[in-house]
Scaffold this motif. Structure first.
Motif, PDB file in Angstrom:
ATOM      1  N   TRP A 235       0.837  -1.196   0.000  1.00 13.07           N
ATOM      2  CA  TRP A 235       0.000   0.000   0.000  1.00 13.07           C
ATOM      3  C   TRP A 235       0.875   1.249   0.000  1.00 13.07           C
ATOM      4  N   ASP A 236       1.776   1.338   0.966  1.00 15.16           N
ATOM      5  CA  ASP A 236       2.746   2.438   1.021  1.00 15.16           C
ATOM      6  C   ASP A 236       4.122   1.805   0.859  1.00 15.16           C
ATOM      7  N   ASN A 244       2.019  -0.592   7.847  1.00 14.14           N
ATOM      8  CA  ASN A 244       0.870  -1.158   7.149  1.00 14.14           C
ATOM      9  C   ASN A 244       0.528  -2.540   7.698  1.00 14.14           C
ATOM     10  N   GLY A 509      -6.499   5.000   3.568  1.00 13.27           N
ATOM     11  CA  GLY A 509      -5.135   5.499   3.459  1.00 13.27           C
ATOM     12  C   GLY A 509      -5.081   6.994   3.732  1.00 13.27           C
ATOM     13  N   GLU A 543      -0.951   3.937  -1.966  1.00 14.69           N
ATOM     14  CA  GLU A 543      -1.831   4.077  -0.806  1.00 14.69           C
ATOM     15  C   GLU A 543      -3.101   4.854  -1.166  1.00 14.69           C
ATOM     16  N   ARG A 546      -4.868   2.245  -4.036  1.00 18.18           N
ATOM     17  CA  ARG A 546      -5.055   0.920  -3.434  1.00 18.18           C
ATOM     18  C   ARG A 546      -5.428  -0.112  -4.468  1.00 18.18           C
TER      19      ARG A 546
END
Length: 546
Positions: A235-236, A244, A509, A543, A546
């Motif tokens: 995601w990040d 996460n 996010g 993020e 997604r």
């Protein structure tokens, strides 16, 4: 330690009295009382909760489809106390899912509702700009709806961008400028539709969705126990993946009442703060590229600092970026052997952080060009930050004293000595300062964790709770929890259907909310200020989309 935060019955009763004219039913959500209201009374209910009950933080909006209805859930919190939560559930007719928009009460809801319309198919009748947000306007169907045809062919035509102020009668000419989606200044595949009057920005529209990877749908196809966790690092991808992983671990452990050993919580805390340093150093290094094109010194110094941390995390997790180290109930393994040598390496690293961060202060905060480009530009006042649901360094740089590590404690944070970093000016310079100062605080936390781990009795070094092989919750149980990731509040909503996979998995996010605030910060300023402001938000598009 228990991760379940019981809600006082008195709080729910008080809210029930306030909302009595509107509530048609109650729902059972973990951590928060949930009230079911009619779709034509959304704004009235949310206004009561915001203005009278103090719920000033719309943390997340979740949309989903049941066999007999559609449903929107507004997850509300208080910036002063995020453990004081409430959920507003809005069911709509299955044949015509139309609801009132929450955006007149919480501005951040505008993008969340666009996503709900795009992916699930719920319409919000008085929404100020109801159109798709992740998928092209020509897309047929809604990917998270029950009848979506996944094999259906889609045609996406190339259309020219429309100038949003083409009918604006002003003296002089305006120019429509596309920034991105493939440009280093956009921090990934972000398209910023910009209208200029000379060099002054008069309109900004962040256009997202270029790297949407169906992360929520993939999580819904995975099992709670093993198959969701590996996706979270992605995601990040700035290196903050362990935060996460903790977001998913926390929501699952709270959902299933799993008590994680204190030893494992301490290792998690150390690892997450090392991961936070990775994210912040990338943000600081790329910001120097954005604002003063400083590659040889600042950017490379930041990459060098990241390499030091990545080497420590590689020793701990076996990976340098996509760690997959946390597990539901604990960790995959203990500290590397010899553990004394590893902890000595950790202490040696944190002992030098203050000196090395001092070099960044010299290179950046004392730089005249940085000062001219960032002081007084991209100003985000605290009330606007709250209206857009901003959290993390973006909110704290505007004086919003909100940090889930302290305000909704988890892991070992409550047992350590550290400070929440805030600045008051709310400009690009303040956001830069907050991230650099937070690196020093993260180093303090890491050092304390290393000291605690060094003295931990060998017989009590338990890294994993006793978790059943298959996790199968009751049907229709629901929960939303969050952690303080490098970018801010990273939350997850889950709903069960009685199987070992979630029926709905929603990722909140922080960068999604921050990007929505960009127009309020950039309009009226100059084009170079727009680039500096966008960089100061530190968005990671994986993020966001997604």
């Amino acid at each position: 330690m228990s991760l379940q935060r019981p809600r006082p019955d008195a709080d729910a009763a008080s809210l029930g009295d306030r909302l009595a004219p509107y509530v048609v039913d109650r729902d059972d959500h973990r951590n928060a009382p949930a009230f079911v209201v009619r779709p034509d009374e959304v704004q009235a209910v949310l206004e009561v909760l915001r203005a009278e009950a103090g719920f000033d933080h719309c943390a997340c909006v979740t949309a989903q489809e049941y066999p007999d209805r559609y449903e929107t859930i507004y997850h509300l919190r208080k910036y002063d106390d995020p453990t004081d939560e409430v959920s507003v559930v809005v069911p709509t007719d299955h044949e015509r899912p139309v609801s009132e928009s929450a955006s007149p009460v919480y501005e951040t809801a505008a993008w969340h509702e666009r996503e709900a319309y795009d992916l699930v198919g719920i319409e919000y009748g008085d929404h100020p700009d109801l159109r798709r947000i992740l998928l092209p306007e020509t897309w047929q169907g809604h990917p998270l709806s029950r009848d979506y045809e996944q094999d259906r062919s889609q045609i996406v035509p190339l259309a020219e961008n429309a100038n949003p102020i083409e009918d604006d009668q002003r003296e002089g000419d305006t120019m429509f400028l596309n920034i991105g989606p493939h440009h280093p200044a956009t921090h990934g595949v972000l398209h910023v539709e910009t209208v200029l009057d000379g060099e002054q920005v008069v309109d900004v529209n962040p256009d997202i969705g270029y790297i949407h990877r169906c992360e929520e749908q993939m999580a819904q196809n995975g099992t709670y126990r093993h198959q969701i966790m590996p996706y979270t690092d992605r995601w990040d991808w700035s290196g903050a993946g362990l935060c996460n992983e903790w977001a998913y671990a926390r929501v699952a452990e709270t959902f299933f009442d799993i008590e994680v050993p204190e030893y494992a919580q301490t290792i998690r805390t150390m690892a997450a703060e090392l991961s936070r340093i990775l994210g912040h150093m990338l943000a600081v290094g790329t910001y120097a590229l954005d604002v003063i094109s400083e590659f040889t010194a600042t950017f490379m110094y930041a990459i060098e600092e990241r390499e030091r941390v990545q080497s420590l995390l590689e020793d701990l997790t076996g990976q340098r970026l996509m760690f997959n180290y946390f597990r539901v109930g604990g960790l995959v393994w203990d500290l590397p052997e010899p553990r004394e040598a590893f902890l000595d390496d950790v202490r040696e690293y944190v002992d030098g952080v203050s000196r090395r961060i001092g070099e960044f202060y010299d290179l950046l905060t004392a730089n005249e060009i940085i000062q001219l480009r960032t002081v007084g530009t991209g100003v985000l006042d605290p009330e606007t930050a709250k209206a857009y649901g901003c959290t993390g360094p973006v909110a704290r740089a505007s004086g919003v004293d909100y940090d889930l590590r302290r305000d909704d404690p988890y892991g070992a944070y409550d047992d350590l000595d550290w400070d929440v970093i805030t600045e008051e000016d709310g400009d690009n310079f303040a956001r830069l300062l907050v991230r650099m100062r937070e690196v020093e605080e993260s180093a303090r936390i890491v050092g304390q964790c290393a000291d605690r781990l060094a003295d931990w009795p060998e017989a009590e070094r338990n890294i994993q709770a006793n978790v059943p092989r298959t996790l199968r919750p009751d049907d229709d149980a629901e929960i939303y929890t969050a952690v303080e990731a490098a970018k801010g509040e990273l939350g997850i909503y889950m709903r069960s259907d009685g199987t070992d996979s979630p029926a709905r998995f929603k990722i909140r996010g922080p960068s999604f909310s921050h990007l929505q605030a960009l127009p309020s910060m950039a309009e009226g300023e100059y084009l170079p200020d727009l680039i500096a402001t966008l960089g100061s938000l530190d968005p990671i598009m994986g993020e966001v989309d997604r």
